[in-house]
Design a protein around this motif. Structure first.
Motif, PDB file in Angstrom:
ATOM      1  N   THR A 179       0.631  -1.228  -0.056  1.00 21.27           N
ATOM      2  CA  THR A 179       0.015   0.063  -0.109  1.00 21.27           C
ATOM      3  C   THR A 179       1.004   1.202  -0.020  1.00 21.27           C
ATOM      4  N   ARG A 180       2.014   1.253   0.888  1.00 25.19           N
ATOM      5  CA  ARG A 180       2.698   2.191   1.019  1.00 25.19           C
ATOM      6  C   ARG A 180       3.639   2.757  -0.282  1.00 25.19           C
ATOM      7  N   PHE A 181       3.920   1.806  -0.934  1.00 24.82           N
ATOM      8  CA  PHE A 181       4.762   1.792  -2.094  1.00 24.82           C
ATOM      9  C   PHE A 181       3.887   2.257  -3.386  1.00 24.82           C
ATOM     10  N   LEU A 182       2.724   1.558  -3.489  1.00 25.72           N
ATOM     11  CA  LEU A 182       1.756   1.762  -4.573  1.00 25.72           C
ATOM     12  C   LEU A 182       1.259   3.342  -4.478  1.00 25.72           C
ATOM     13  N   ASP A 183       0.787   3.621  -3.137  1.00 22.67           N
ATOM     14  CA  ASP A 183       0.561   5.017  -3.089  1.00 22.67           C
ATOM     15  C   ASP A 183       1.348   6.246  -3.443  1.00 22.67           C
ATOM     16  N   GLN A 184       2.530   5.969  -3.045  1.00 19.40           N
ATOM     17  CA  GLN A 184       3.909   6.976  -3.570  1.00 19.40           C
ATOM     18  C   GLN A 184       3.977   6.657  -5.116  1.00 19.40           C
ATOM     19  N   HIS A 185       3.816   5.240  -5.515  1.00 17.44           N
ATOM     20  CA  HIS A 185       4.282   5.267  -6.963  1.00 17.44           C
ATOM     21  C   HIS A 185       3.506   5.861  -7.638  1.00 17.44           C
ATOM     22  N   LEU A 186       2.320   5.448  -7.564  1.00 17.47           N
ATOM     23  CA  LEU A 186       0.949   5.975  -8.367  1.00 17.47           C
ATOM     24  C   LEU A 186       0.698   7.682  -8.357  1.00 17.47           C
ATOM     25  N   ARG A 187       0.708   7.896  -7.112  1.00 17.28           N
ATOM     26  CA  ARG A 187       0.820   9.594  -7.088  1.00 17.28           C
ATOM     27  C   ARG A 187       1.763  10.188  -7.860  1.00 17.28           C
ATOM     28  N   ALA A 188       2.939   9.743  -7.890  1.00 13.32           N
ATOM     29  CA  ALA A 188       4.056  10.125  -8.687  1.00 13.32           C
ATOM     30  C   ALA A 188       3.884  10.237 -10.043  1.00 13.32           C
ATOM     31  N   ARG A 189       3.257   9.128 -10.539  1.00 16.37           N
ATOM     32  CA  ARG A 189       2.784   8.568 -11.859  1.00 16.37           C
ATOM     33  C   ARG A 189       1.808   9.631 -12.368  1.00 16.37           C
ATOM     34  N   ILE A 190       1.036  10.348 -11.529  1.00 21.49           N
ATOM     35  CA  ILE A 190       0.042  11.149 -11.994  1.00 21.49           C
ATOM     36  C   ILE A 190       0.505  12.443 -12.332  1.00 21.49           C
ATOM     37  N   GLY A 191       1.506  12.893 -11.569  1.00 25.45           N
ATOM     38  CA  GLY A 191       2.370  14.148 -12.002  1.00 25.45           C
ATOM     39  C   GLY A 191       3.251  14.053 -13.323  1.00 25.45           C
ATOM     40  N   THR A 192       3.900  12.945 -13.317  1.00 25.11           N
ATOM     41  CA  THR A 192       4.661  12.658 -14.606  1.00 25.11           C
ATOM     42  C   THR A 192       4.215  12.495 -15.664  1.00 25.11           C
ATOM     43  N   ARG A 193       2.978  11.830 -15.881  1.00 26.09           N
ATOM     44  CA  ARG A 193       2.125  11.540 -16.995  1.00 26.09           C
ATOM     45  C   ARG A 193       1.295  12.945 -17.236  1.00 26.09           C
ATOM     46  N   LEU A 194       1.034  13.649 -16.269  1.00 25.05           N
ATOM     47  CA  LEU A 194       0.194  14.952 -16.582  1.00 25.05           C
ATOM     48  C   LEU A 194       1.111  16.005 -17.318  1.00 25.05           C
ATOM     49  N   LEU A 195       2.405  16.068 -16.878  1.00 25.08           N
ATOM     50  CA  LEU A 195       3.310  16.939 -17.421  1.00 25.08           C
ATOM     51  C   LEU A 195       3.598  16.920 -18.840  1.00 25.08           C
ATOM     52  N   ALA A 196       3.639  15.421 -19.326  1.00 26.05           N
ATOM     53  CA  ALA A 196       3.972  14.990 -20.521  1.00 26.05           C
ATOM     54  C   ALA A 196       2.641  15.241 -21.329  1.00 26.05           C
ATOM     55  N   GLU A 197       1.420  14.774 -21.063  1.00 20.91           N
ATOM     56  CA  GLU A 197       0.294  15.074 -21.598  1.00 20.91           C
ATOM     57  C   GLU A 197      -0.020  16.461 -21.789  1.00 20.91           C
ATOM     58  N   GLN A 198       0.143  17.290 -20.773  1.00 19.63           N
ATOM     59  CA  GLN A 198      -0.260  18.780 -21.083  1.00 19.63           C
ATOM     60  C   GLN A 198       0.625  19.286 -22.179  1.00 19.63           C
ATOM     61  N   HIS A 199       2.137  18.925 -22.112  1.00 20.52           N
ATOM     62  CA  HIS A 199       2.773  19.732 -23.224  1.00 20.52           C
ATOM     63  C   HIS A 199       2.426  18.961 -24.591  1.00 20.52           C
ATOM     64  N   LEU A 200       2.050  17.822 -24.603  1.00 26.28           N
ATOM     65  CA  LEU A 200       1.667  17.195 -25.793  1.00 26.28           C
ATOM     66  C   LEU A 200       0.318  17.766 -26.497  1.00 26.28           C
ATOM     67  N   ALA A 201      -0.626  18.125 -25.456  1.00 23.22           N
ATOM     68  CA  ALA A 201      -1.692  18.799 -25.882  1.00 23.22           C
ATOM     69  C   ALA A 201      -1.820  20.180 -26.142  1.00 23.22           C
ATOM     70  N   LEU A 202      -0.676  20.913 -25.574  1.00 25.51           N
ATOM     71  CA  LEU A 202      -0.563  22.333 -26.012  1.00 25.51           C
ATOM     72  C   LEU A 202       0.159  22.391 -27.498  1.00 25.51           C
ATOM     73  N   HIS A 203       1.113  21.344 -27.501  1.00 25.33           N
ATOM     74  CA  HIS A 203       1.741  21.199 -29.013  1.00 25.33           C
ATOM     75  C   HIS A 203       0.633  20.852 -30.076  1.00 25.33           C
ATOM     76  N   MET A 204      -0.030  20.087 -29.778  1.00 28.19           N
ATOM     77  CA  MET A 204      -0.993  19.407 -30.787  1.00 28.19           C
ATOM     78  C   MET A 204      -2.048  20.614 -31.061  1.00 28.19           C
ATOM     79  N   ALA A 205      -2.350  21.519 -30.125  1.00 28.90           N
ATOM     80  CA  ALA A 205      -3.425  22.677 -30.244  1.00 28.90           C
ATOM     81  C   ALA A 205      -2.480  23.930 -30.936  1.00 28.90           C
ATOM     82  N   SER A 206      -1.304  23.721 -31.358  1.00 33.44           N
ATOM     83  CA  SER A 206      -0.553  24.988 -31.700  1.00 33.44           C
ATOM     84  C   SER A 206       0.334  24.702 -33.074  1.00 33.44           C
ATOM     85  N   THR A 207       0.117  23.596 -33.569  1.00 32.91           N
ATOM     86  CA  THR A 207       0.660  23.164 -34.628  1.00 32.91           C
ATOM     87  C   THR A 207      -0.355  22.341 -35.869  1.00 32.91           C
ATOM     88  N   GLY A 208       0.337  22.337 -37.135  1.00 34.32           N
ATOM     89  CA  GLY A 208      -0.498  21.566 -37.875  1.00 34.32           C
ATOM     90  C   GLY A 208      -1.753  22.237 -38.232  1.00 34.32           C
TER      91      GLY A 208
END
Length: 479
Positions: A179-208
């Motif tokens: 429980t302790r490991f997964l709670d920390q790991h999955l919370r960290a994954r939220i931020g990591t994935r969100l950072l990447a997805e936000q830049h991807l979304a901004l890029h896709m909305a600003s090109t092509g």
């Protein structure tokens, strides 16, 4: 000594612009002591991982994700978004690698857990050429966005893969440690994935082709500045009701009352995951208790006269080994002392919306209630859990592993492996909200979902996007 061979999995079609040149993949000679951790083909050195993991990890707020402006972005803003993303990601990835290495070796050697470990090494190796110097050209930004797309694809299956791995290793690790490991790991994954997805979304909305279309005035990347909880509840209700009808042959009803017009700034995909999981629990309990004629009730309330600012809330936090925040105390202190807050959103009162989901499903027994936040707790019996851990499908409920994935695709189960509720709480708490459960055993359950948004969204919504700014500058130049 268990030794596993790993192959790179094939990546699906690209999500970035097709005009980009294909990145040549170089062979990765193994350069890691296989006795210290599982073998890998990543090129990044242990010394570099230690250096990055020791850096302060700053908090990530919704205000950070909208500060680059509304898309389509101008080149300078797009480069700023890329460099901001790059300033946070490497240390977060390195910290998770270190956390995985701290698990017992027999756990990390499990093929599923080791796959996640190698995915993190692969992603950090991919980013290494970029964080050595600032991204100062659109060509570099495009290559960096390609790396972000690869990171999102690589880690898209993290939750179910870790679930299988820990189920297979459950006799080697205490449930509290899981429980302790997964709670920390999955919370960290939220931020990591969100950072990447936000830049991807901004890029896709600003090109092509996106720049030729009228932009959505309420969306900044993955953030909806005018998200309506009532609308999201109705969308989630439709999906969960279909699952119920498929599995049980009945569709419970749902009523919404309270402030149906309430809106605030948040991330729709996070809200959809949380509300879907909470409605699954409510609908399932209602049906299995024989009270399917009793409607599930959702009440929406906007908190009046909120005076606490986001910055004040952050300053009250304290980071230690027991909690699971996705940042370090040094990073928190650094963030709170940083005067650079151009939008002032951290200094304004953050709006708060609460949803109460009430069901007549019989409530939760006193023996079960203490376990609902544990990642190791499951509604499956041991035989069913073992069947899933081994990839089998020995019962009607054995497809429950699908609920651990937040993709929303082909999910056909109500029961799961116990990850839905604690992971929902992790999503809610990540930006200052939370989930509380009150149960009256023999009657039903009330779940309170509290969500914090961004202050002063009207200022962001009324601000011109990058191309409108450019047109205004051209017009002023002619005058």
């Amino acid at each position: 000594m268990l030794k596993c061979a790993f192959r790179r999995r094939a990546l699906p079609a690209r999500v970035v612009q097709q005009r980009w040149a294909t990145t040549t993949q170089q062979p990765f000679p193994p350069d890691i002591n296989e006795w210290s951790h599982p073998p890998t083909n990543a090129t990044i050195s242990d010394e570099e991982i230690y250096r990055l993991a020791a850096k302060p990890r700053r908090p990530l707020t919704l205000a950070d994700l909208v500060k680059h402006g509304k898309p389509p972005l101008r080149d300078a803003a797009l480069l700023s978004s890329a460099n901001f993303t790059l300033s946070l990601l490497p240390s977060r990835l390195a910290h998770r690698i270190q956390a995985l290495r701290n698990l017992p070796f027999i756990v990390v050697s499990n093929p599923n857990v080791s796959k996640i470990y190698n995915n993190y090494l692969h992603s950090l190796s991919t980013l290494e050429p970029f964080y050595r110097k600032p991204i100062d050209s659109i060509e570099d930004e495009m290559n960096f966005t390609e790396a972000m797309a690869d990171l999102v694809r690589t880690h898209s299956n993290t939750i179910p893969t870790l679930a299988q791995g820990f189920l297979q290793c459950r006799k080697y690790v205490e449930p509290a440690e899981v429980t302790r490991f997964l709670d920390q790991h999955l919370r960290a994954r939220i931020g990591t994935r969100l950072l990447a997805e936000q830049h991807l979304a901004l890029h896709m909305a600003s090109t092509g082709d996106a720049i030729k279309q009228k932009p959505d005035p309420t969306h900044v990347g993955v953030i909806d500045l005018a998200a309506r909880p009532a609308d999201i509840v109705r969308r989630c209700e439709g999906f969960v009701a279909e699952v119920c009808e498929y599995k049980y042959g009945v569709r419970p009803s749902l009523v919404i009352n309270g402030d149906k017009a309430a809106e605030f700034a948040h991330i729709p995909m996070h809200l959809e995951y949380i509300i879907t999981e909470l409605l699954k629990n409510a609908f399932r309990a209602t049906i299995e208790s024989g009270n399917e004629k009793e409607a599930v009730e959702v009440t929406i309330a906007s908190a009046p006269d909120v005076s606490t600012t986001k910055l004040e809330s952050l300053k009250k936090l304290s980071v230690n080994n027991e909690n699971s925040y996705d940042f370090s105390q040094e990073g928190l202190d650094e963030y709170c002392s940083d005067p650079d807050d151009p939008m002032g959103s951290l200094h304004s009162a953050a709006p708060c919306i609460t949803l109460r989901i009430r069901d007549r499903g019989g409530g939760i027994s006193a023996e079960t209630l203490p376990n609902i936040w544990s990642y190791s707790f499951t509604t499956f019996n041991n035989e069913e859990a073992a069947a899933i851990a081994n990839g089998g499908y020995g019962s009607d409920d054995s497809d429950g592993l699908s609920v651990l994935s937040n993709t929303g695709a082909d999910q056909s189960s109500i029961a799961g492996l116990g990850y839905g509720l604690p992971l929902s709480r992790a999503y809610a708490e990540y930006f200052g909200g939370g989930i509380a459960v009150q149960s009256m055993y023999g009657w039903g359950t009330d779940v309170y979902l509290t969500l914090q948004g961004i202050a002063s969204t009207q200022q962001i919504r009324e601000a011109p996007n990058g191309f409108e700014e450019l047109e205004m500058e051209k017009k002023q130049g002619k005058e």
